[in-house]
Design an enzyme around this catalytic site. Structure first.
Site, PDB file in Angstrom:
ATOM      1  N   HIS A  72       0.827  -1.205   0.000  1.00 15.93           N
ATOM      2  CA  HIS A  72       0.000   0.000   0.000  1.00 15.93           C
ATOM      3  C   HIS A  72       0.870   1.268   0.000  1.00 15.93           C
ATOM      4  O   HIS A  72       0.574   2.227  -0.728  1.00 15.93           O
ATOM      5  CB  HIS A  72      -0.955   0.007   1.197  1.00 15.93           C
ATOM      6  CG  HIS A  72      -1.856  -1.200   1.224  1.00 15.93           C
ATOM      7  ND1 HIS A  72      -2.516  -1.624   2.348  1.00 15.93           N
ATOM      8  CD2 HIS A  72      -2.187  -2.094   0.240  1.00 15.93           C
ATOM      9  CE1 HIS A  72      -3.219  -2.715   2.058  1.00 15.93           C
ATOM     10  NE2 HIS A  72      -3.038  -3.019   0.797  1.00 15.93           N
ATOM     11  N   HIS A 229      -9.561  -2.175  -4.481  1.00 11.94           N
ATOM     12  CA  HIS A 229      -8.424  -2.534  -3.624  1.00 11.94           C
ATOM     13  C   HIS A 229      -7.448  -3.459  -4.358  1.00 11.94           C
ATOM     14  O   HIS A 229      -6.230  -3.324  -4.207  1.00 11.94           O
ATOM     15  CB  HIS A 229      -8.857  -3.169  -2.300  1.00 11.94           C
ATOM     16  CG  HIS A 229      -7.668  -3.360  -1.411  1.00 11.94           C
ATOM     17  ND1 HIS A 229      -7.122  -2.327  -0.678  1.00 11.94           N
ATOM     18  CD2 HIS A 229      -6.850  -4.417  -1.246  1.00 11.94           C
ATOM     19  CE1 HIS A 229      -6.026  -2.751  -0.091  1.00 11.94           C
ATOM     20  NE2 HIS A 229      -5.837  -4.014  -0.400  1.00 11.94           N
ATOM     21  N   ASP A 233      -3.516  -2.876  -4.890  1.00 12.60           N
ATOM     22  CA  ASP A 233      -2.476  -3.884  -4.637  1.00 12.60           C
ATOM     23  C   ASP A 233      -1.610  -4.121  -5.881  1.00 12.60           C
ATOM     24  O   ASP A 233      -0.393  -4.281  -5.783  1.00 12.60           O
ATOM     25  CB  ASP A 233      -3.109  -5.220  -4.235  1.00 12.60           C
ATOM     26  CG  ASP A 233      -3.532  -5.252  -2.767  1.00 12.60           C
ATOM     27  OD1 ASP A 233      -3.085  -4.383  -1.994  1.00 12.60           O
ATOM     28  OD2 ASP A 233      -4.305  -6.160  -2.418  1.00 12.60           O
ATOM     29  N   HIS A 256      -1.173 -11.315  -5.710  1.00 12.93           N
ATOM     30  CA  HIS A 256       0.254 -10.970  -5.574  1.00 12.93           C
ATOM     31  C   HIS A 256       1.166 -11.981  -6.280  1.00 12.93           C
ATOM     32  O   HIS A 256       2.132 -11.601  -6.933  1.00 12.93           O
ATOM     33  CB  HIS A 256       0.653 -10.899  -4.100  1.00 12.93           C
ATOM     34  CG  HIS A 256      -0.027  -9.797  -3.353  1.00 12.93           C
ATOM     35  ND1 HIS A 256       0.112  -8.467  -3.694  1.00 12.93           N
ATOM     36  CD2 HIS A 256      -0.851  -9.817  -2.284  1.00 12.93           C
ATOM     37  CE1 HIS A 256      -0.597  -7.731  -2.856  1.00 12.93           C
ATOM     38  NE2 HIS A 256      -1.194  -8.522  -1.993  1.00 12.93           N
TER      39      HIS A 256
HETATM   40 ZN   LIG Z   1      -3.869  -4.695  -0.152  1.00 11.03          ZN
END
Ligand SMILES: [Zn+2]
Length: 269
Positions: A72, A229, A233, A256
């Site tokens: 973040h 969000h 990310d 991720h």
């Molecule tokens: Zn996040």
């Protein structure tokens, strides 16, 4: 030109992973430093080479030193155009704050930016590149500027399929993405606690979905907060390339781990 912060700033809170106090001071850094974390005298550049864990959050490491939940702050620095910064961390993770990058953005804006006497380099995507499977994939393709196209799909009545298409950086990042909070599912809470990677999670820093809806008393900040969000990310992970990217990023049910696989492939080429 490259930029750094005009002044240092400090932010304190609790960590998402361990639930312990977490404090960070972000300081100006000289040209060509990049964005680097400093923990107990150990320097860990915020680059894809130093990612050691992508479960729940992105974790950087070097030797035994670990810093979790870097995405973040990295997203906010990247979007604001802060090329060089020293991020001094007390504890083994960054404060989760409200689960978004809103407070990081406010702190960077309050500190201000200072230009530096060195040209900024950029990574220009020259050919399409894709990783993943038909069910979940991530792709970069040539574009004049950075752009994002994110799709998520969850078997949940409030989320279902959501898509965000946008600029993803500069002022648009702060108006469209920075305030979107981390989210999770109540049914996963027990398993995450058993893994010891969400001890600090609460309704103050995570949007929690139960089987029917949203458990947070204040509800959502936007109907599509979840995909926003995920886009935040993604920007945080892409920031780990270390330079601004000119290319269009598309993620379909990516996270991720897929982001990192794509970035490593892109860097290798
Ligand atoms: Zn996040």
């Amino acid at each position: 030109m490259q930029h750094t912060l005009r002044r240092p700033f400090r932010v304190a809170g609790v960590g998402l992973r361990g639930g312990r106090p977490a404090e960070v001071e972000v300081r100006p850094a000289s040209r060509d430093t990049g964005r680097i974390f400093v923990l107990d005298g150990v320097t860990i550049p915020a680059t894809i080479d130093n990612v050691v864990d992508t479960r729940l959050a992105t974790t950087l490491g070097r030797g035994v030193a670990r810093i979790s939940l870097v995405e973040h702050l990295c997203a906010a620095l990247y979007a604001a155009g802060v090329d060089n910064a020293e991020i001094h961390v007390e504890g083994d993770e960054l404060p989760v704050l409200d689960g978004s990058a809103r407070l990081w953005g406010a702190a960077i804006a309050a500190a201000g930016l200072a230009p530096q006497a060195a040209p900024r380099r950029a990574l220009v995507v020259s050919a399409p590149i894709e990783v993943g499977t038909a069910d979940a994939w991530a792709r970069f393709e040539p574009a004049d500027h950075f752009a994002l196209d994110l799709t998520i799909a969850f078997d949940h009545p409030v989320i279902r399929t959501q898509r965000f298409v946008g600029v993803g950086t500069g002022p648009a990042f702060f108006t469209e993405l920075a305030w979107a909070r981390t989210f999770g599912f109540y049914r996963d809470a027990e398993a995450l606690r058993a893994l010891g990677i969400a001890r600090g999670a609460s309704l103050d820093n995570t949007v929690v979905y139960d089987d029917e809806g949203v458990m947070n008393p204040g509800g959502l900040r936007a109907p599509d907060e979840a995909v926003r969000h995920k886009a935040l990310d993604a920007v945080g992970d892409i920031a780990l390339l270390g330079v601004p990217v000119h290319g269009r990023f598309t993620g379909f049910r990516a996270g991720h781990a897929l982001h990192l696989a794509l970035l490593r492939e892109l860097a290798a080429r």
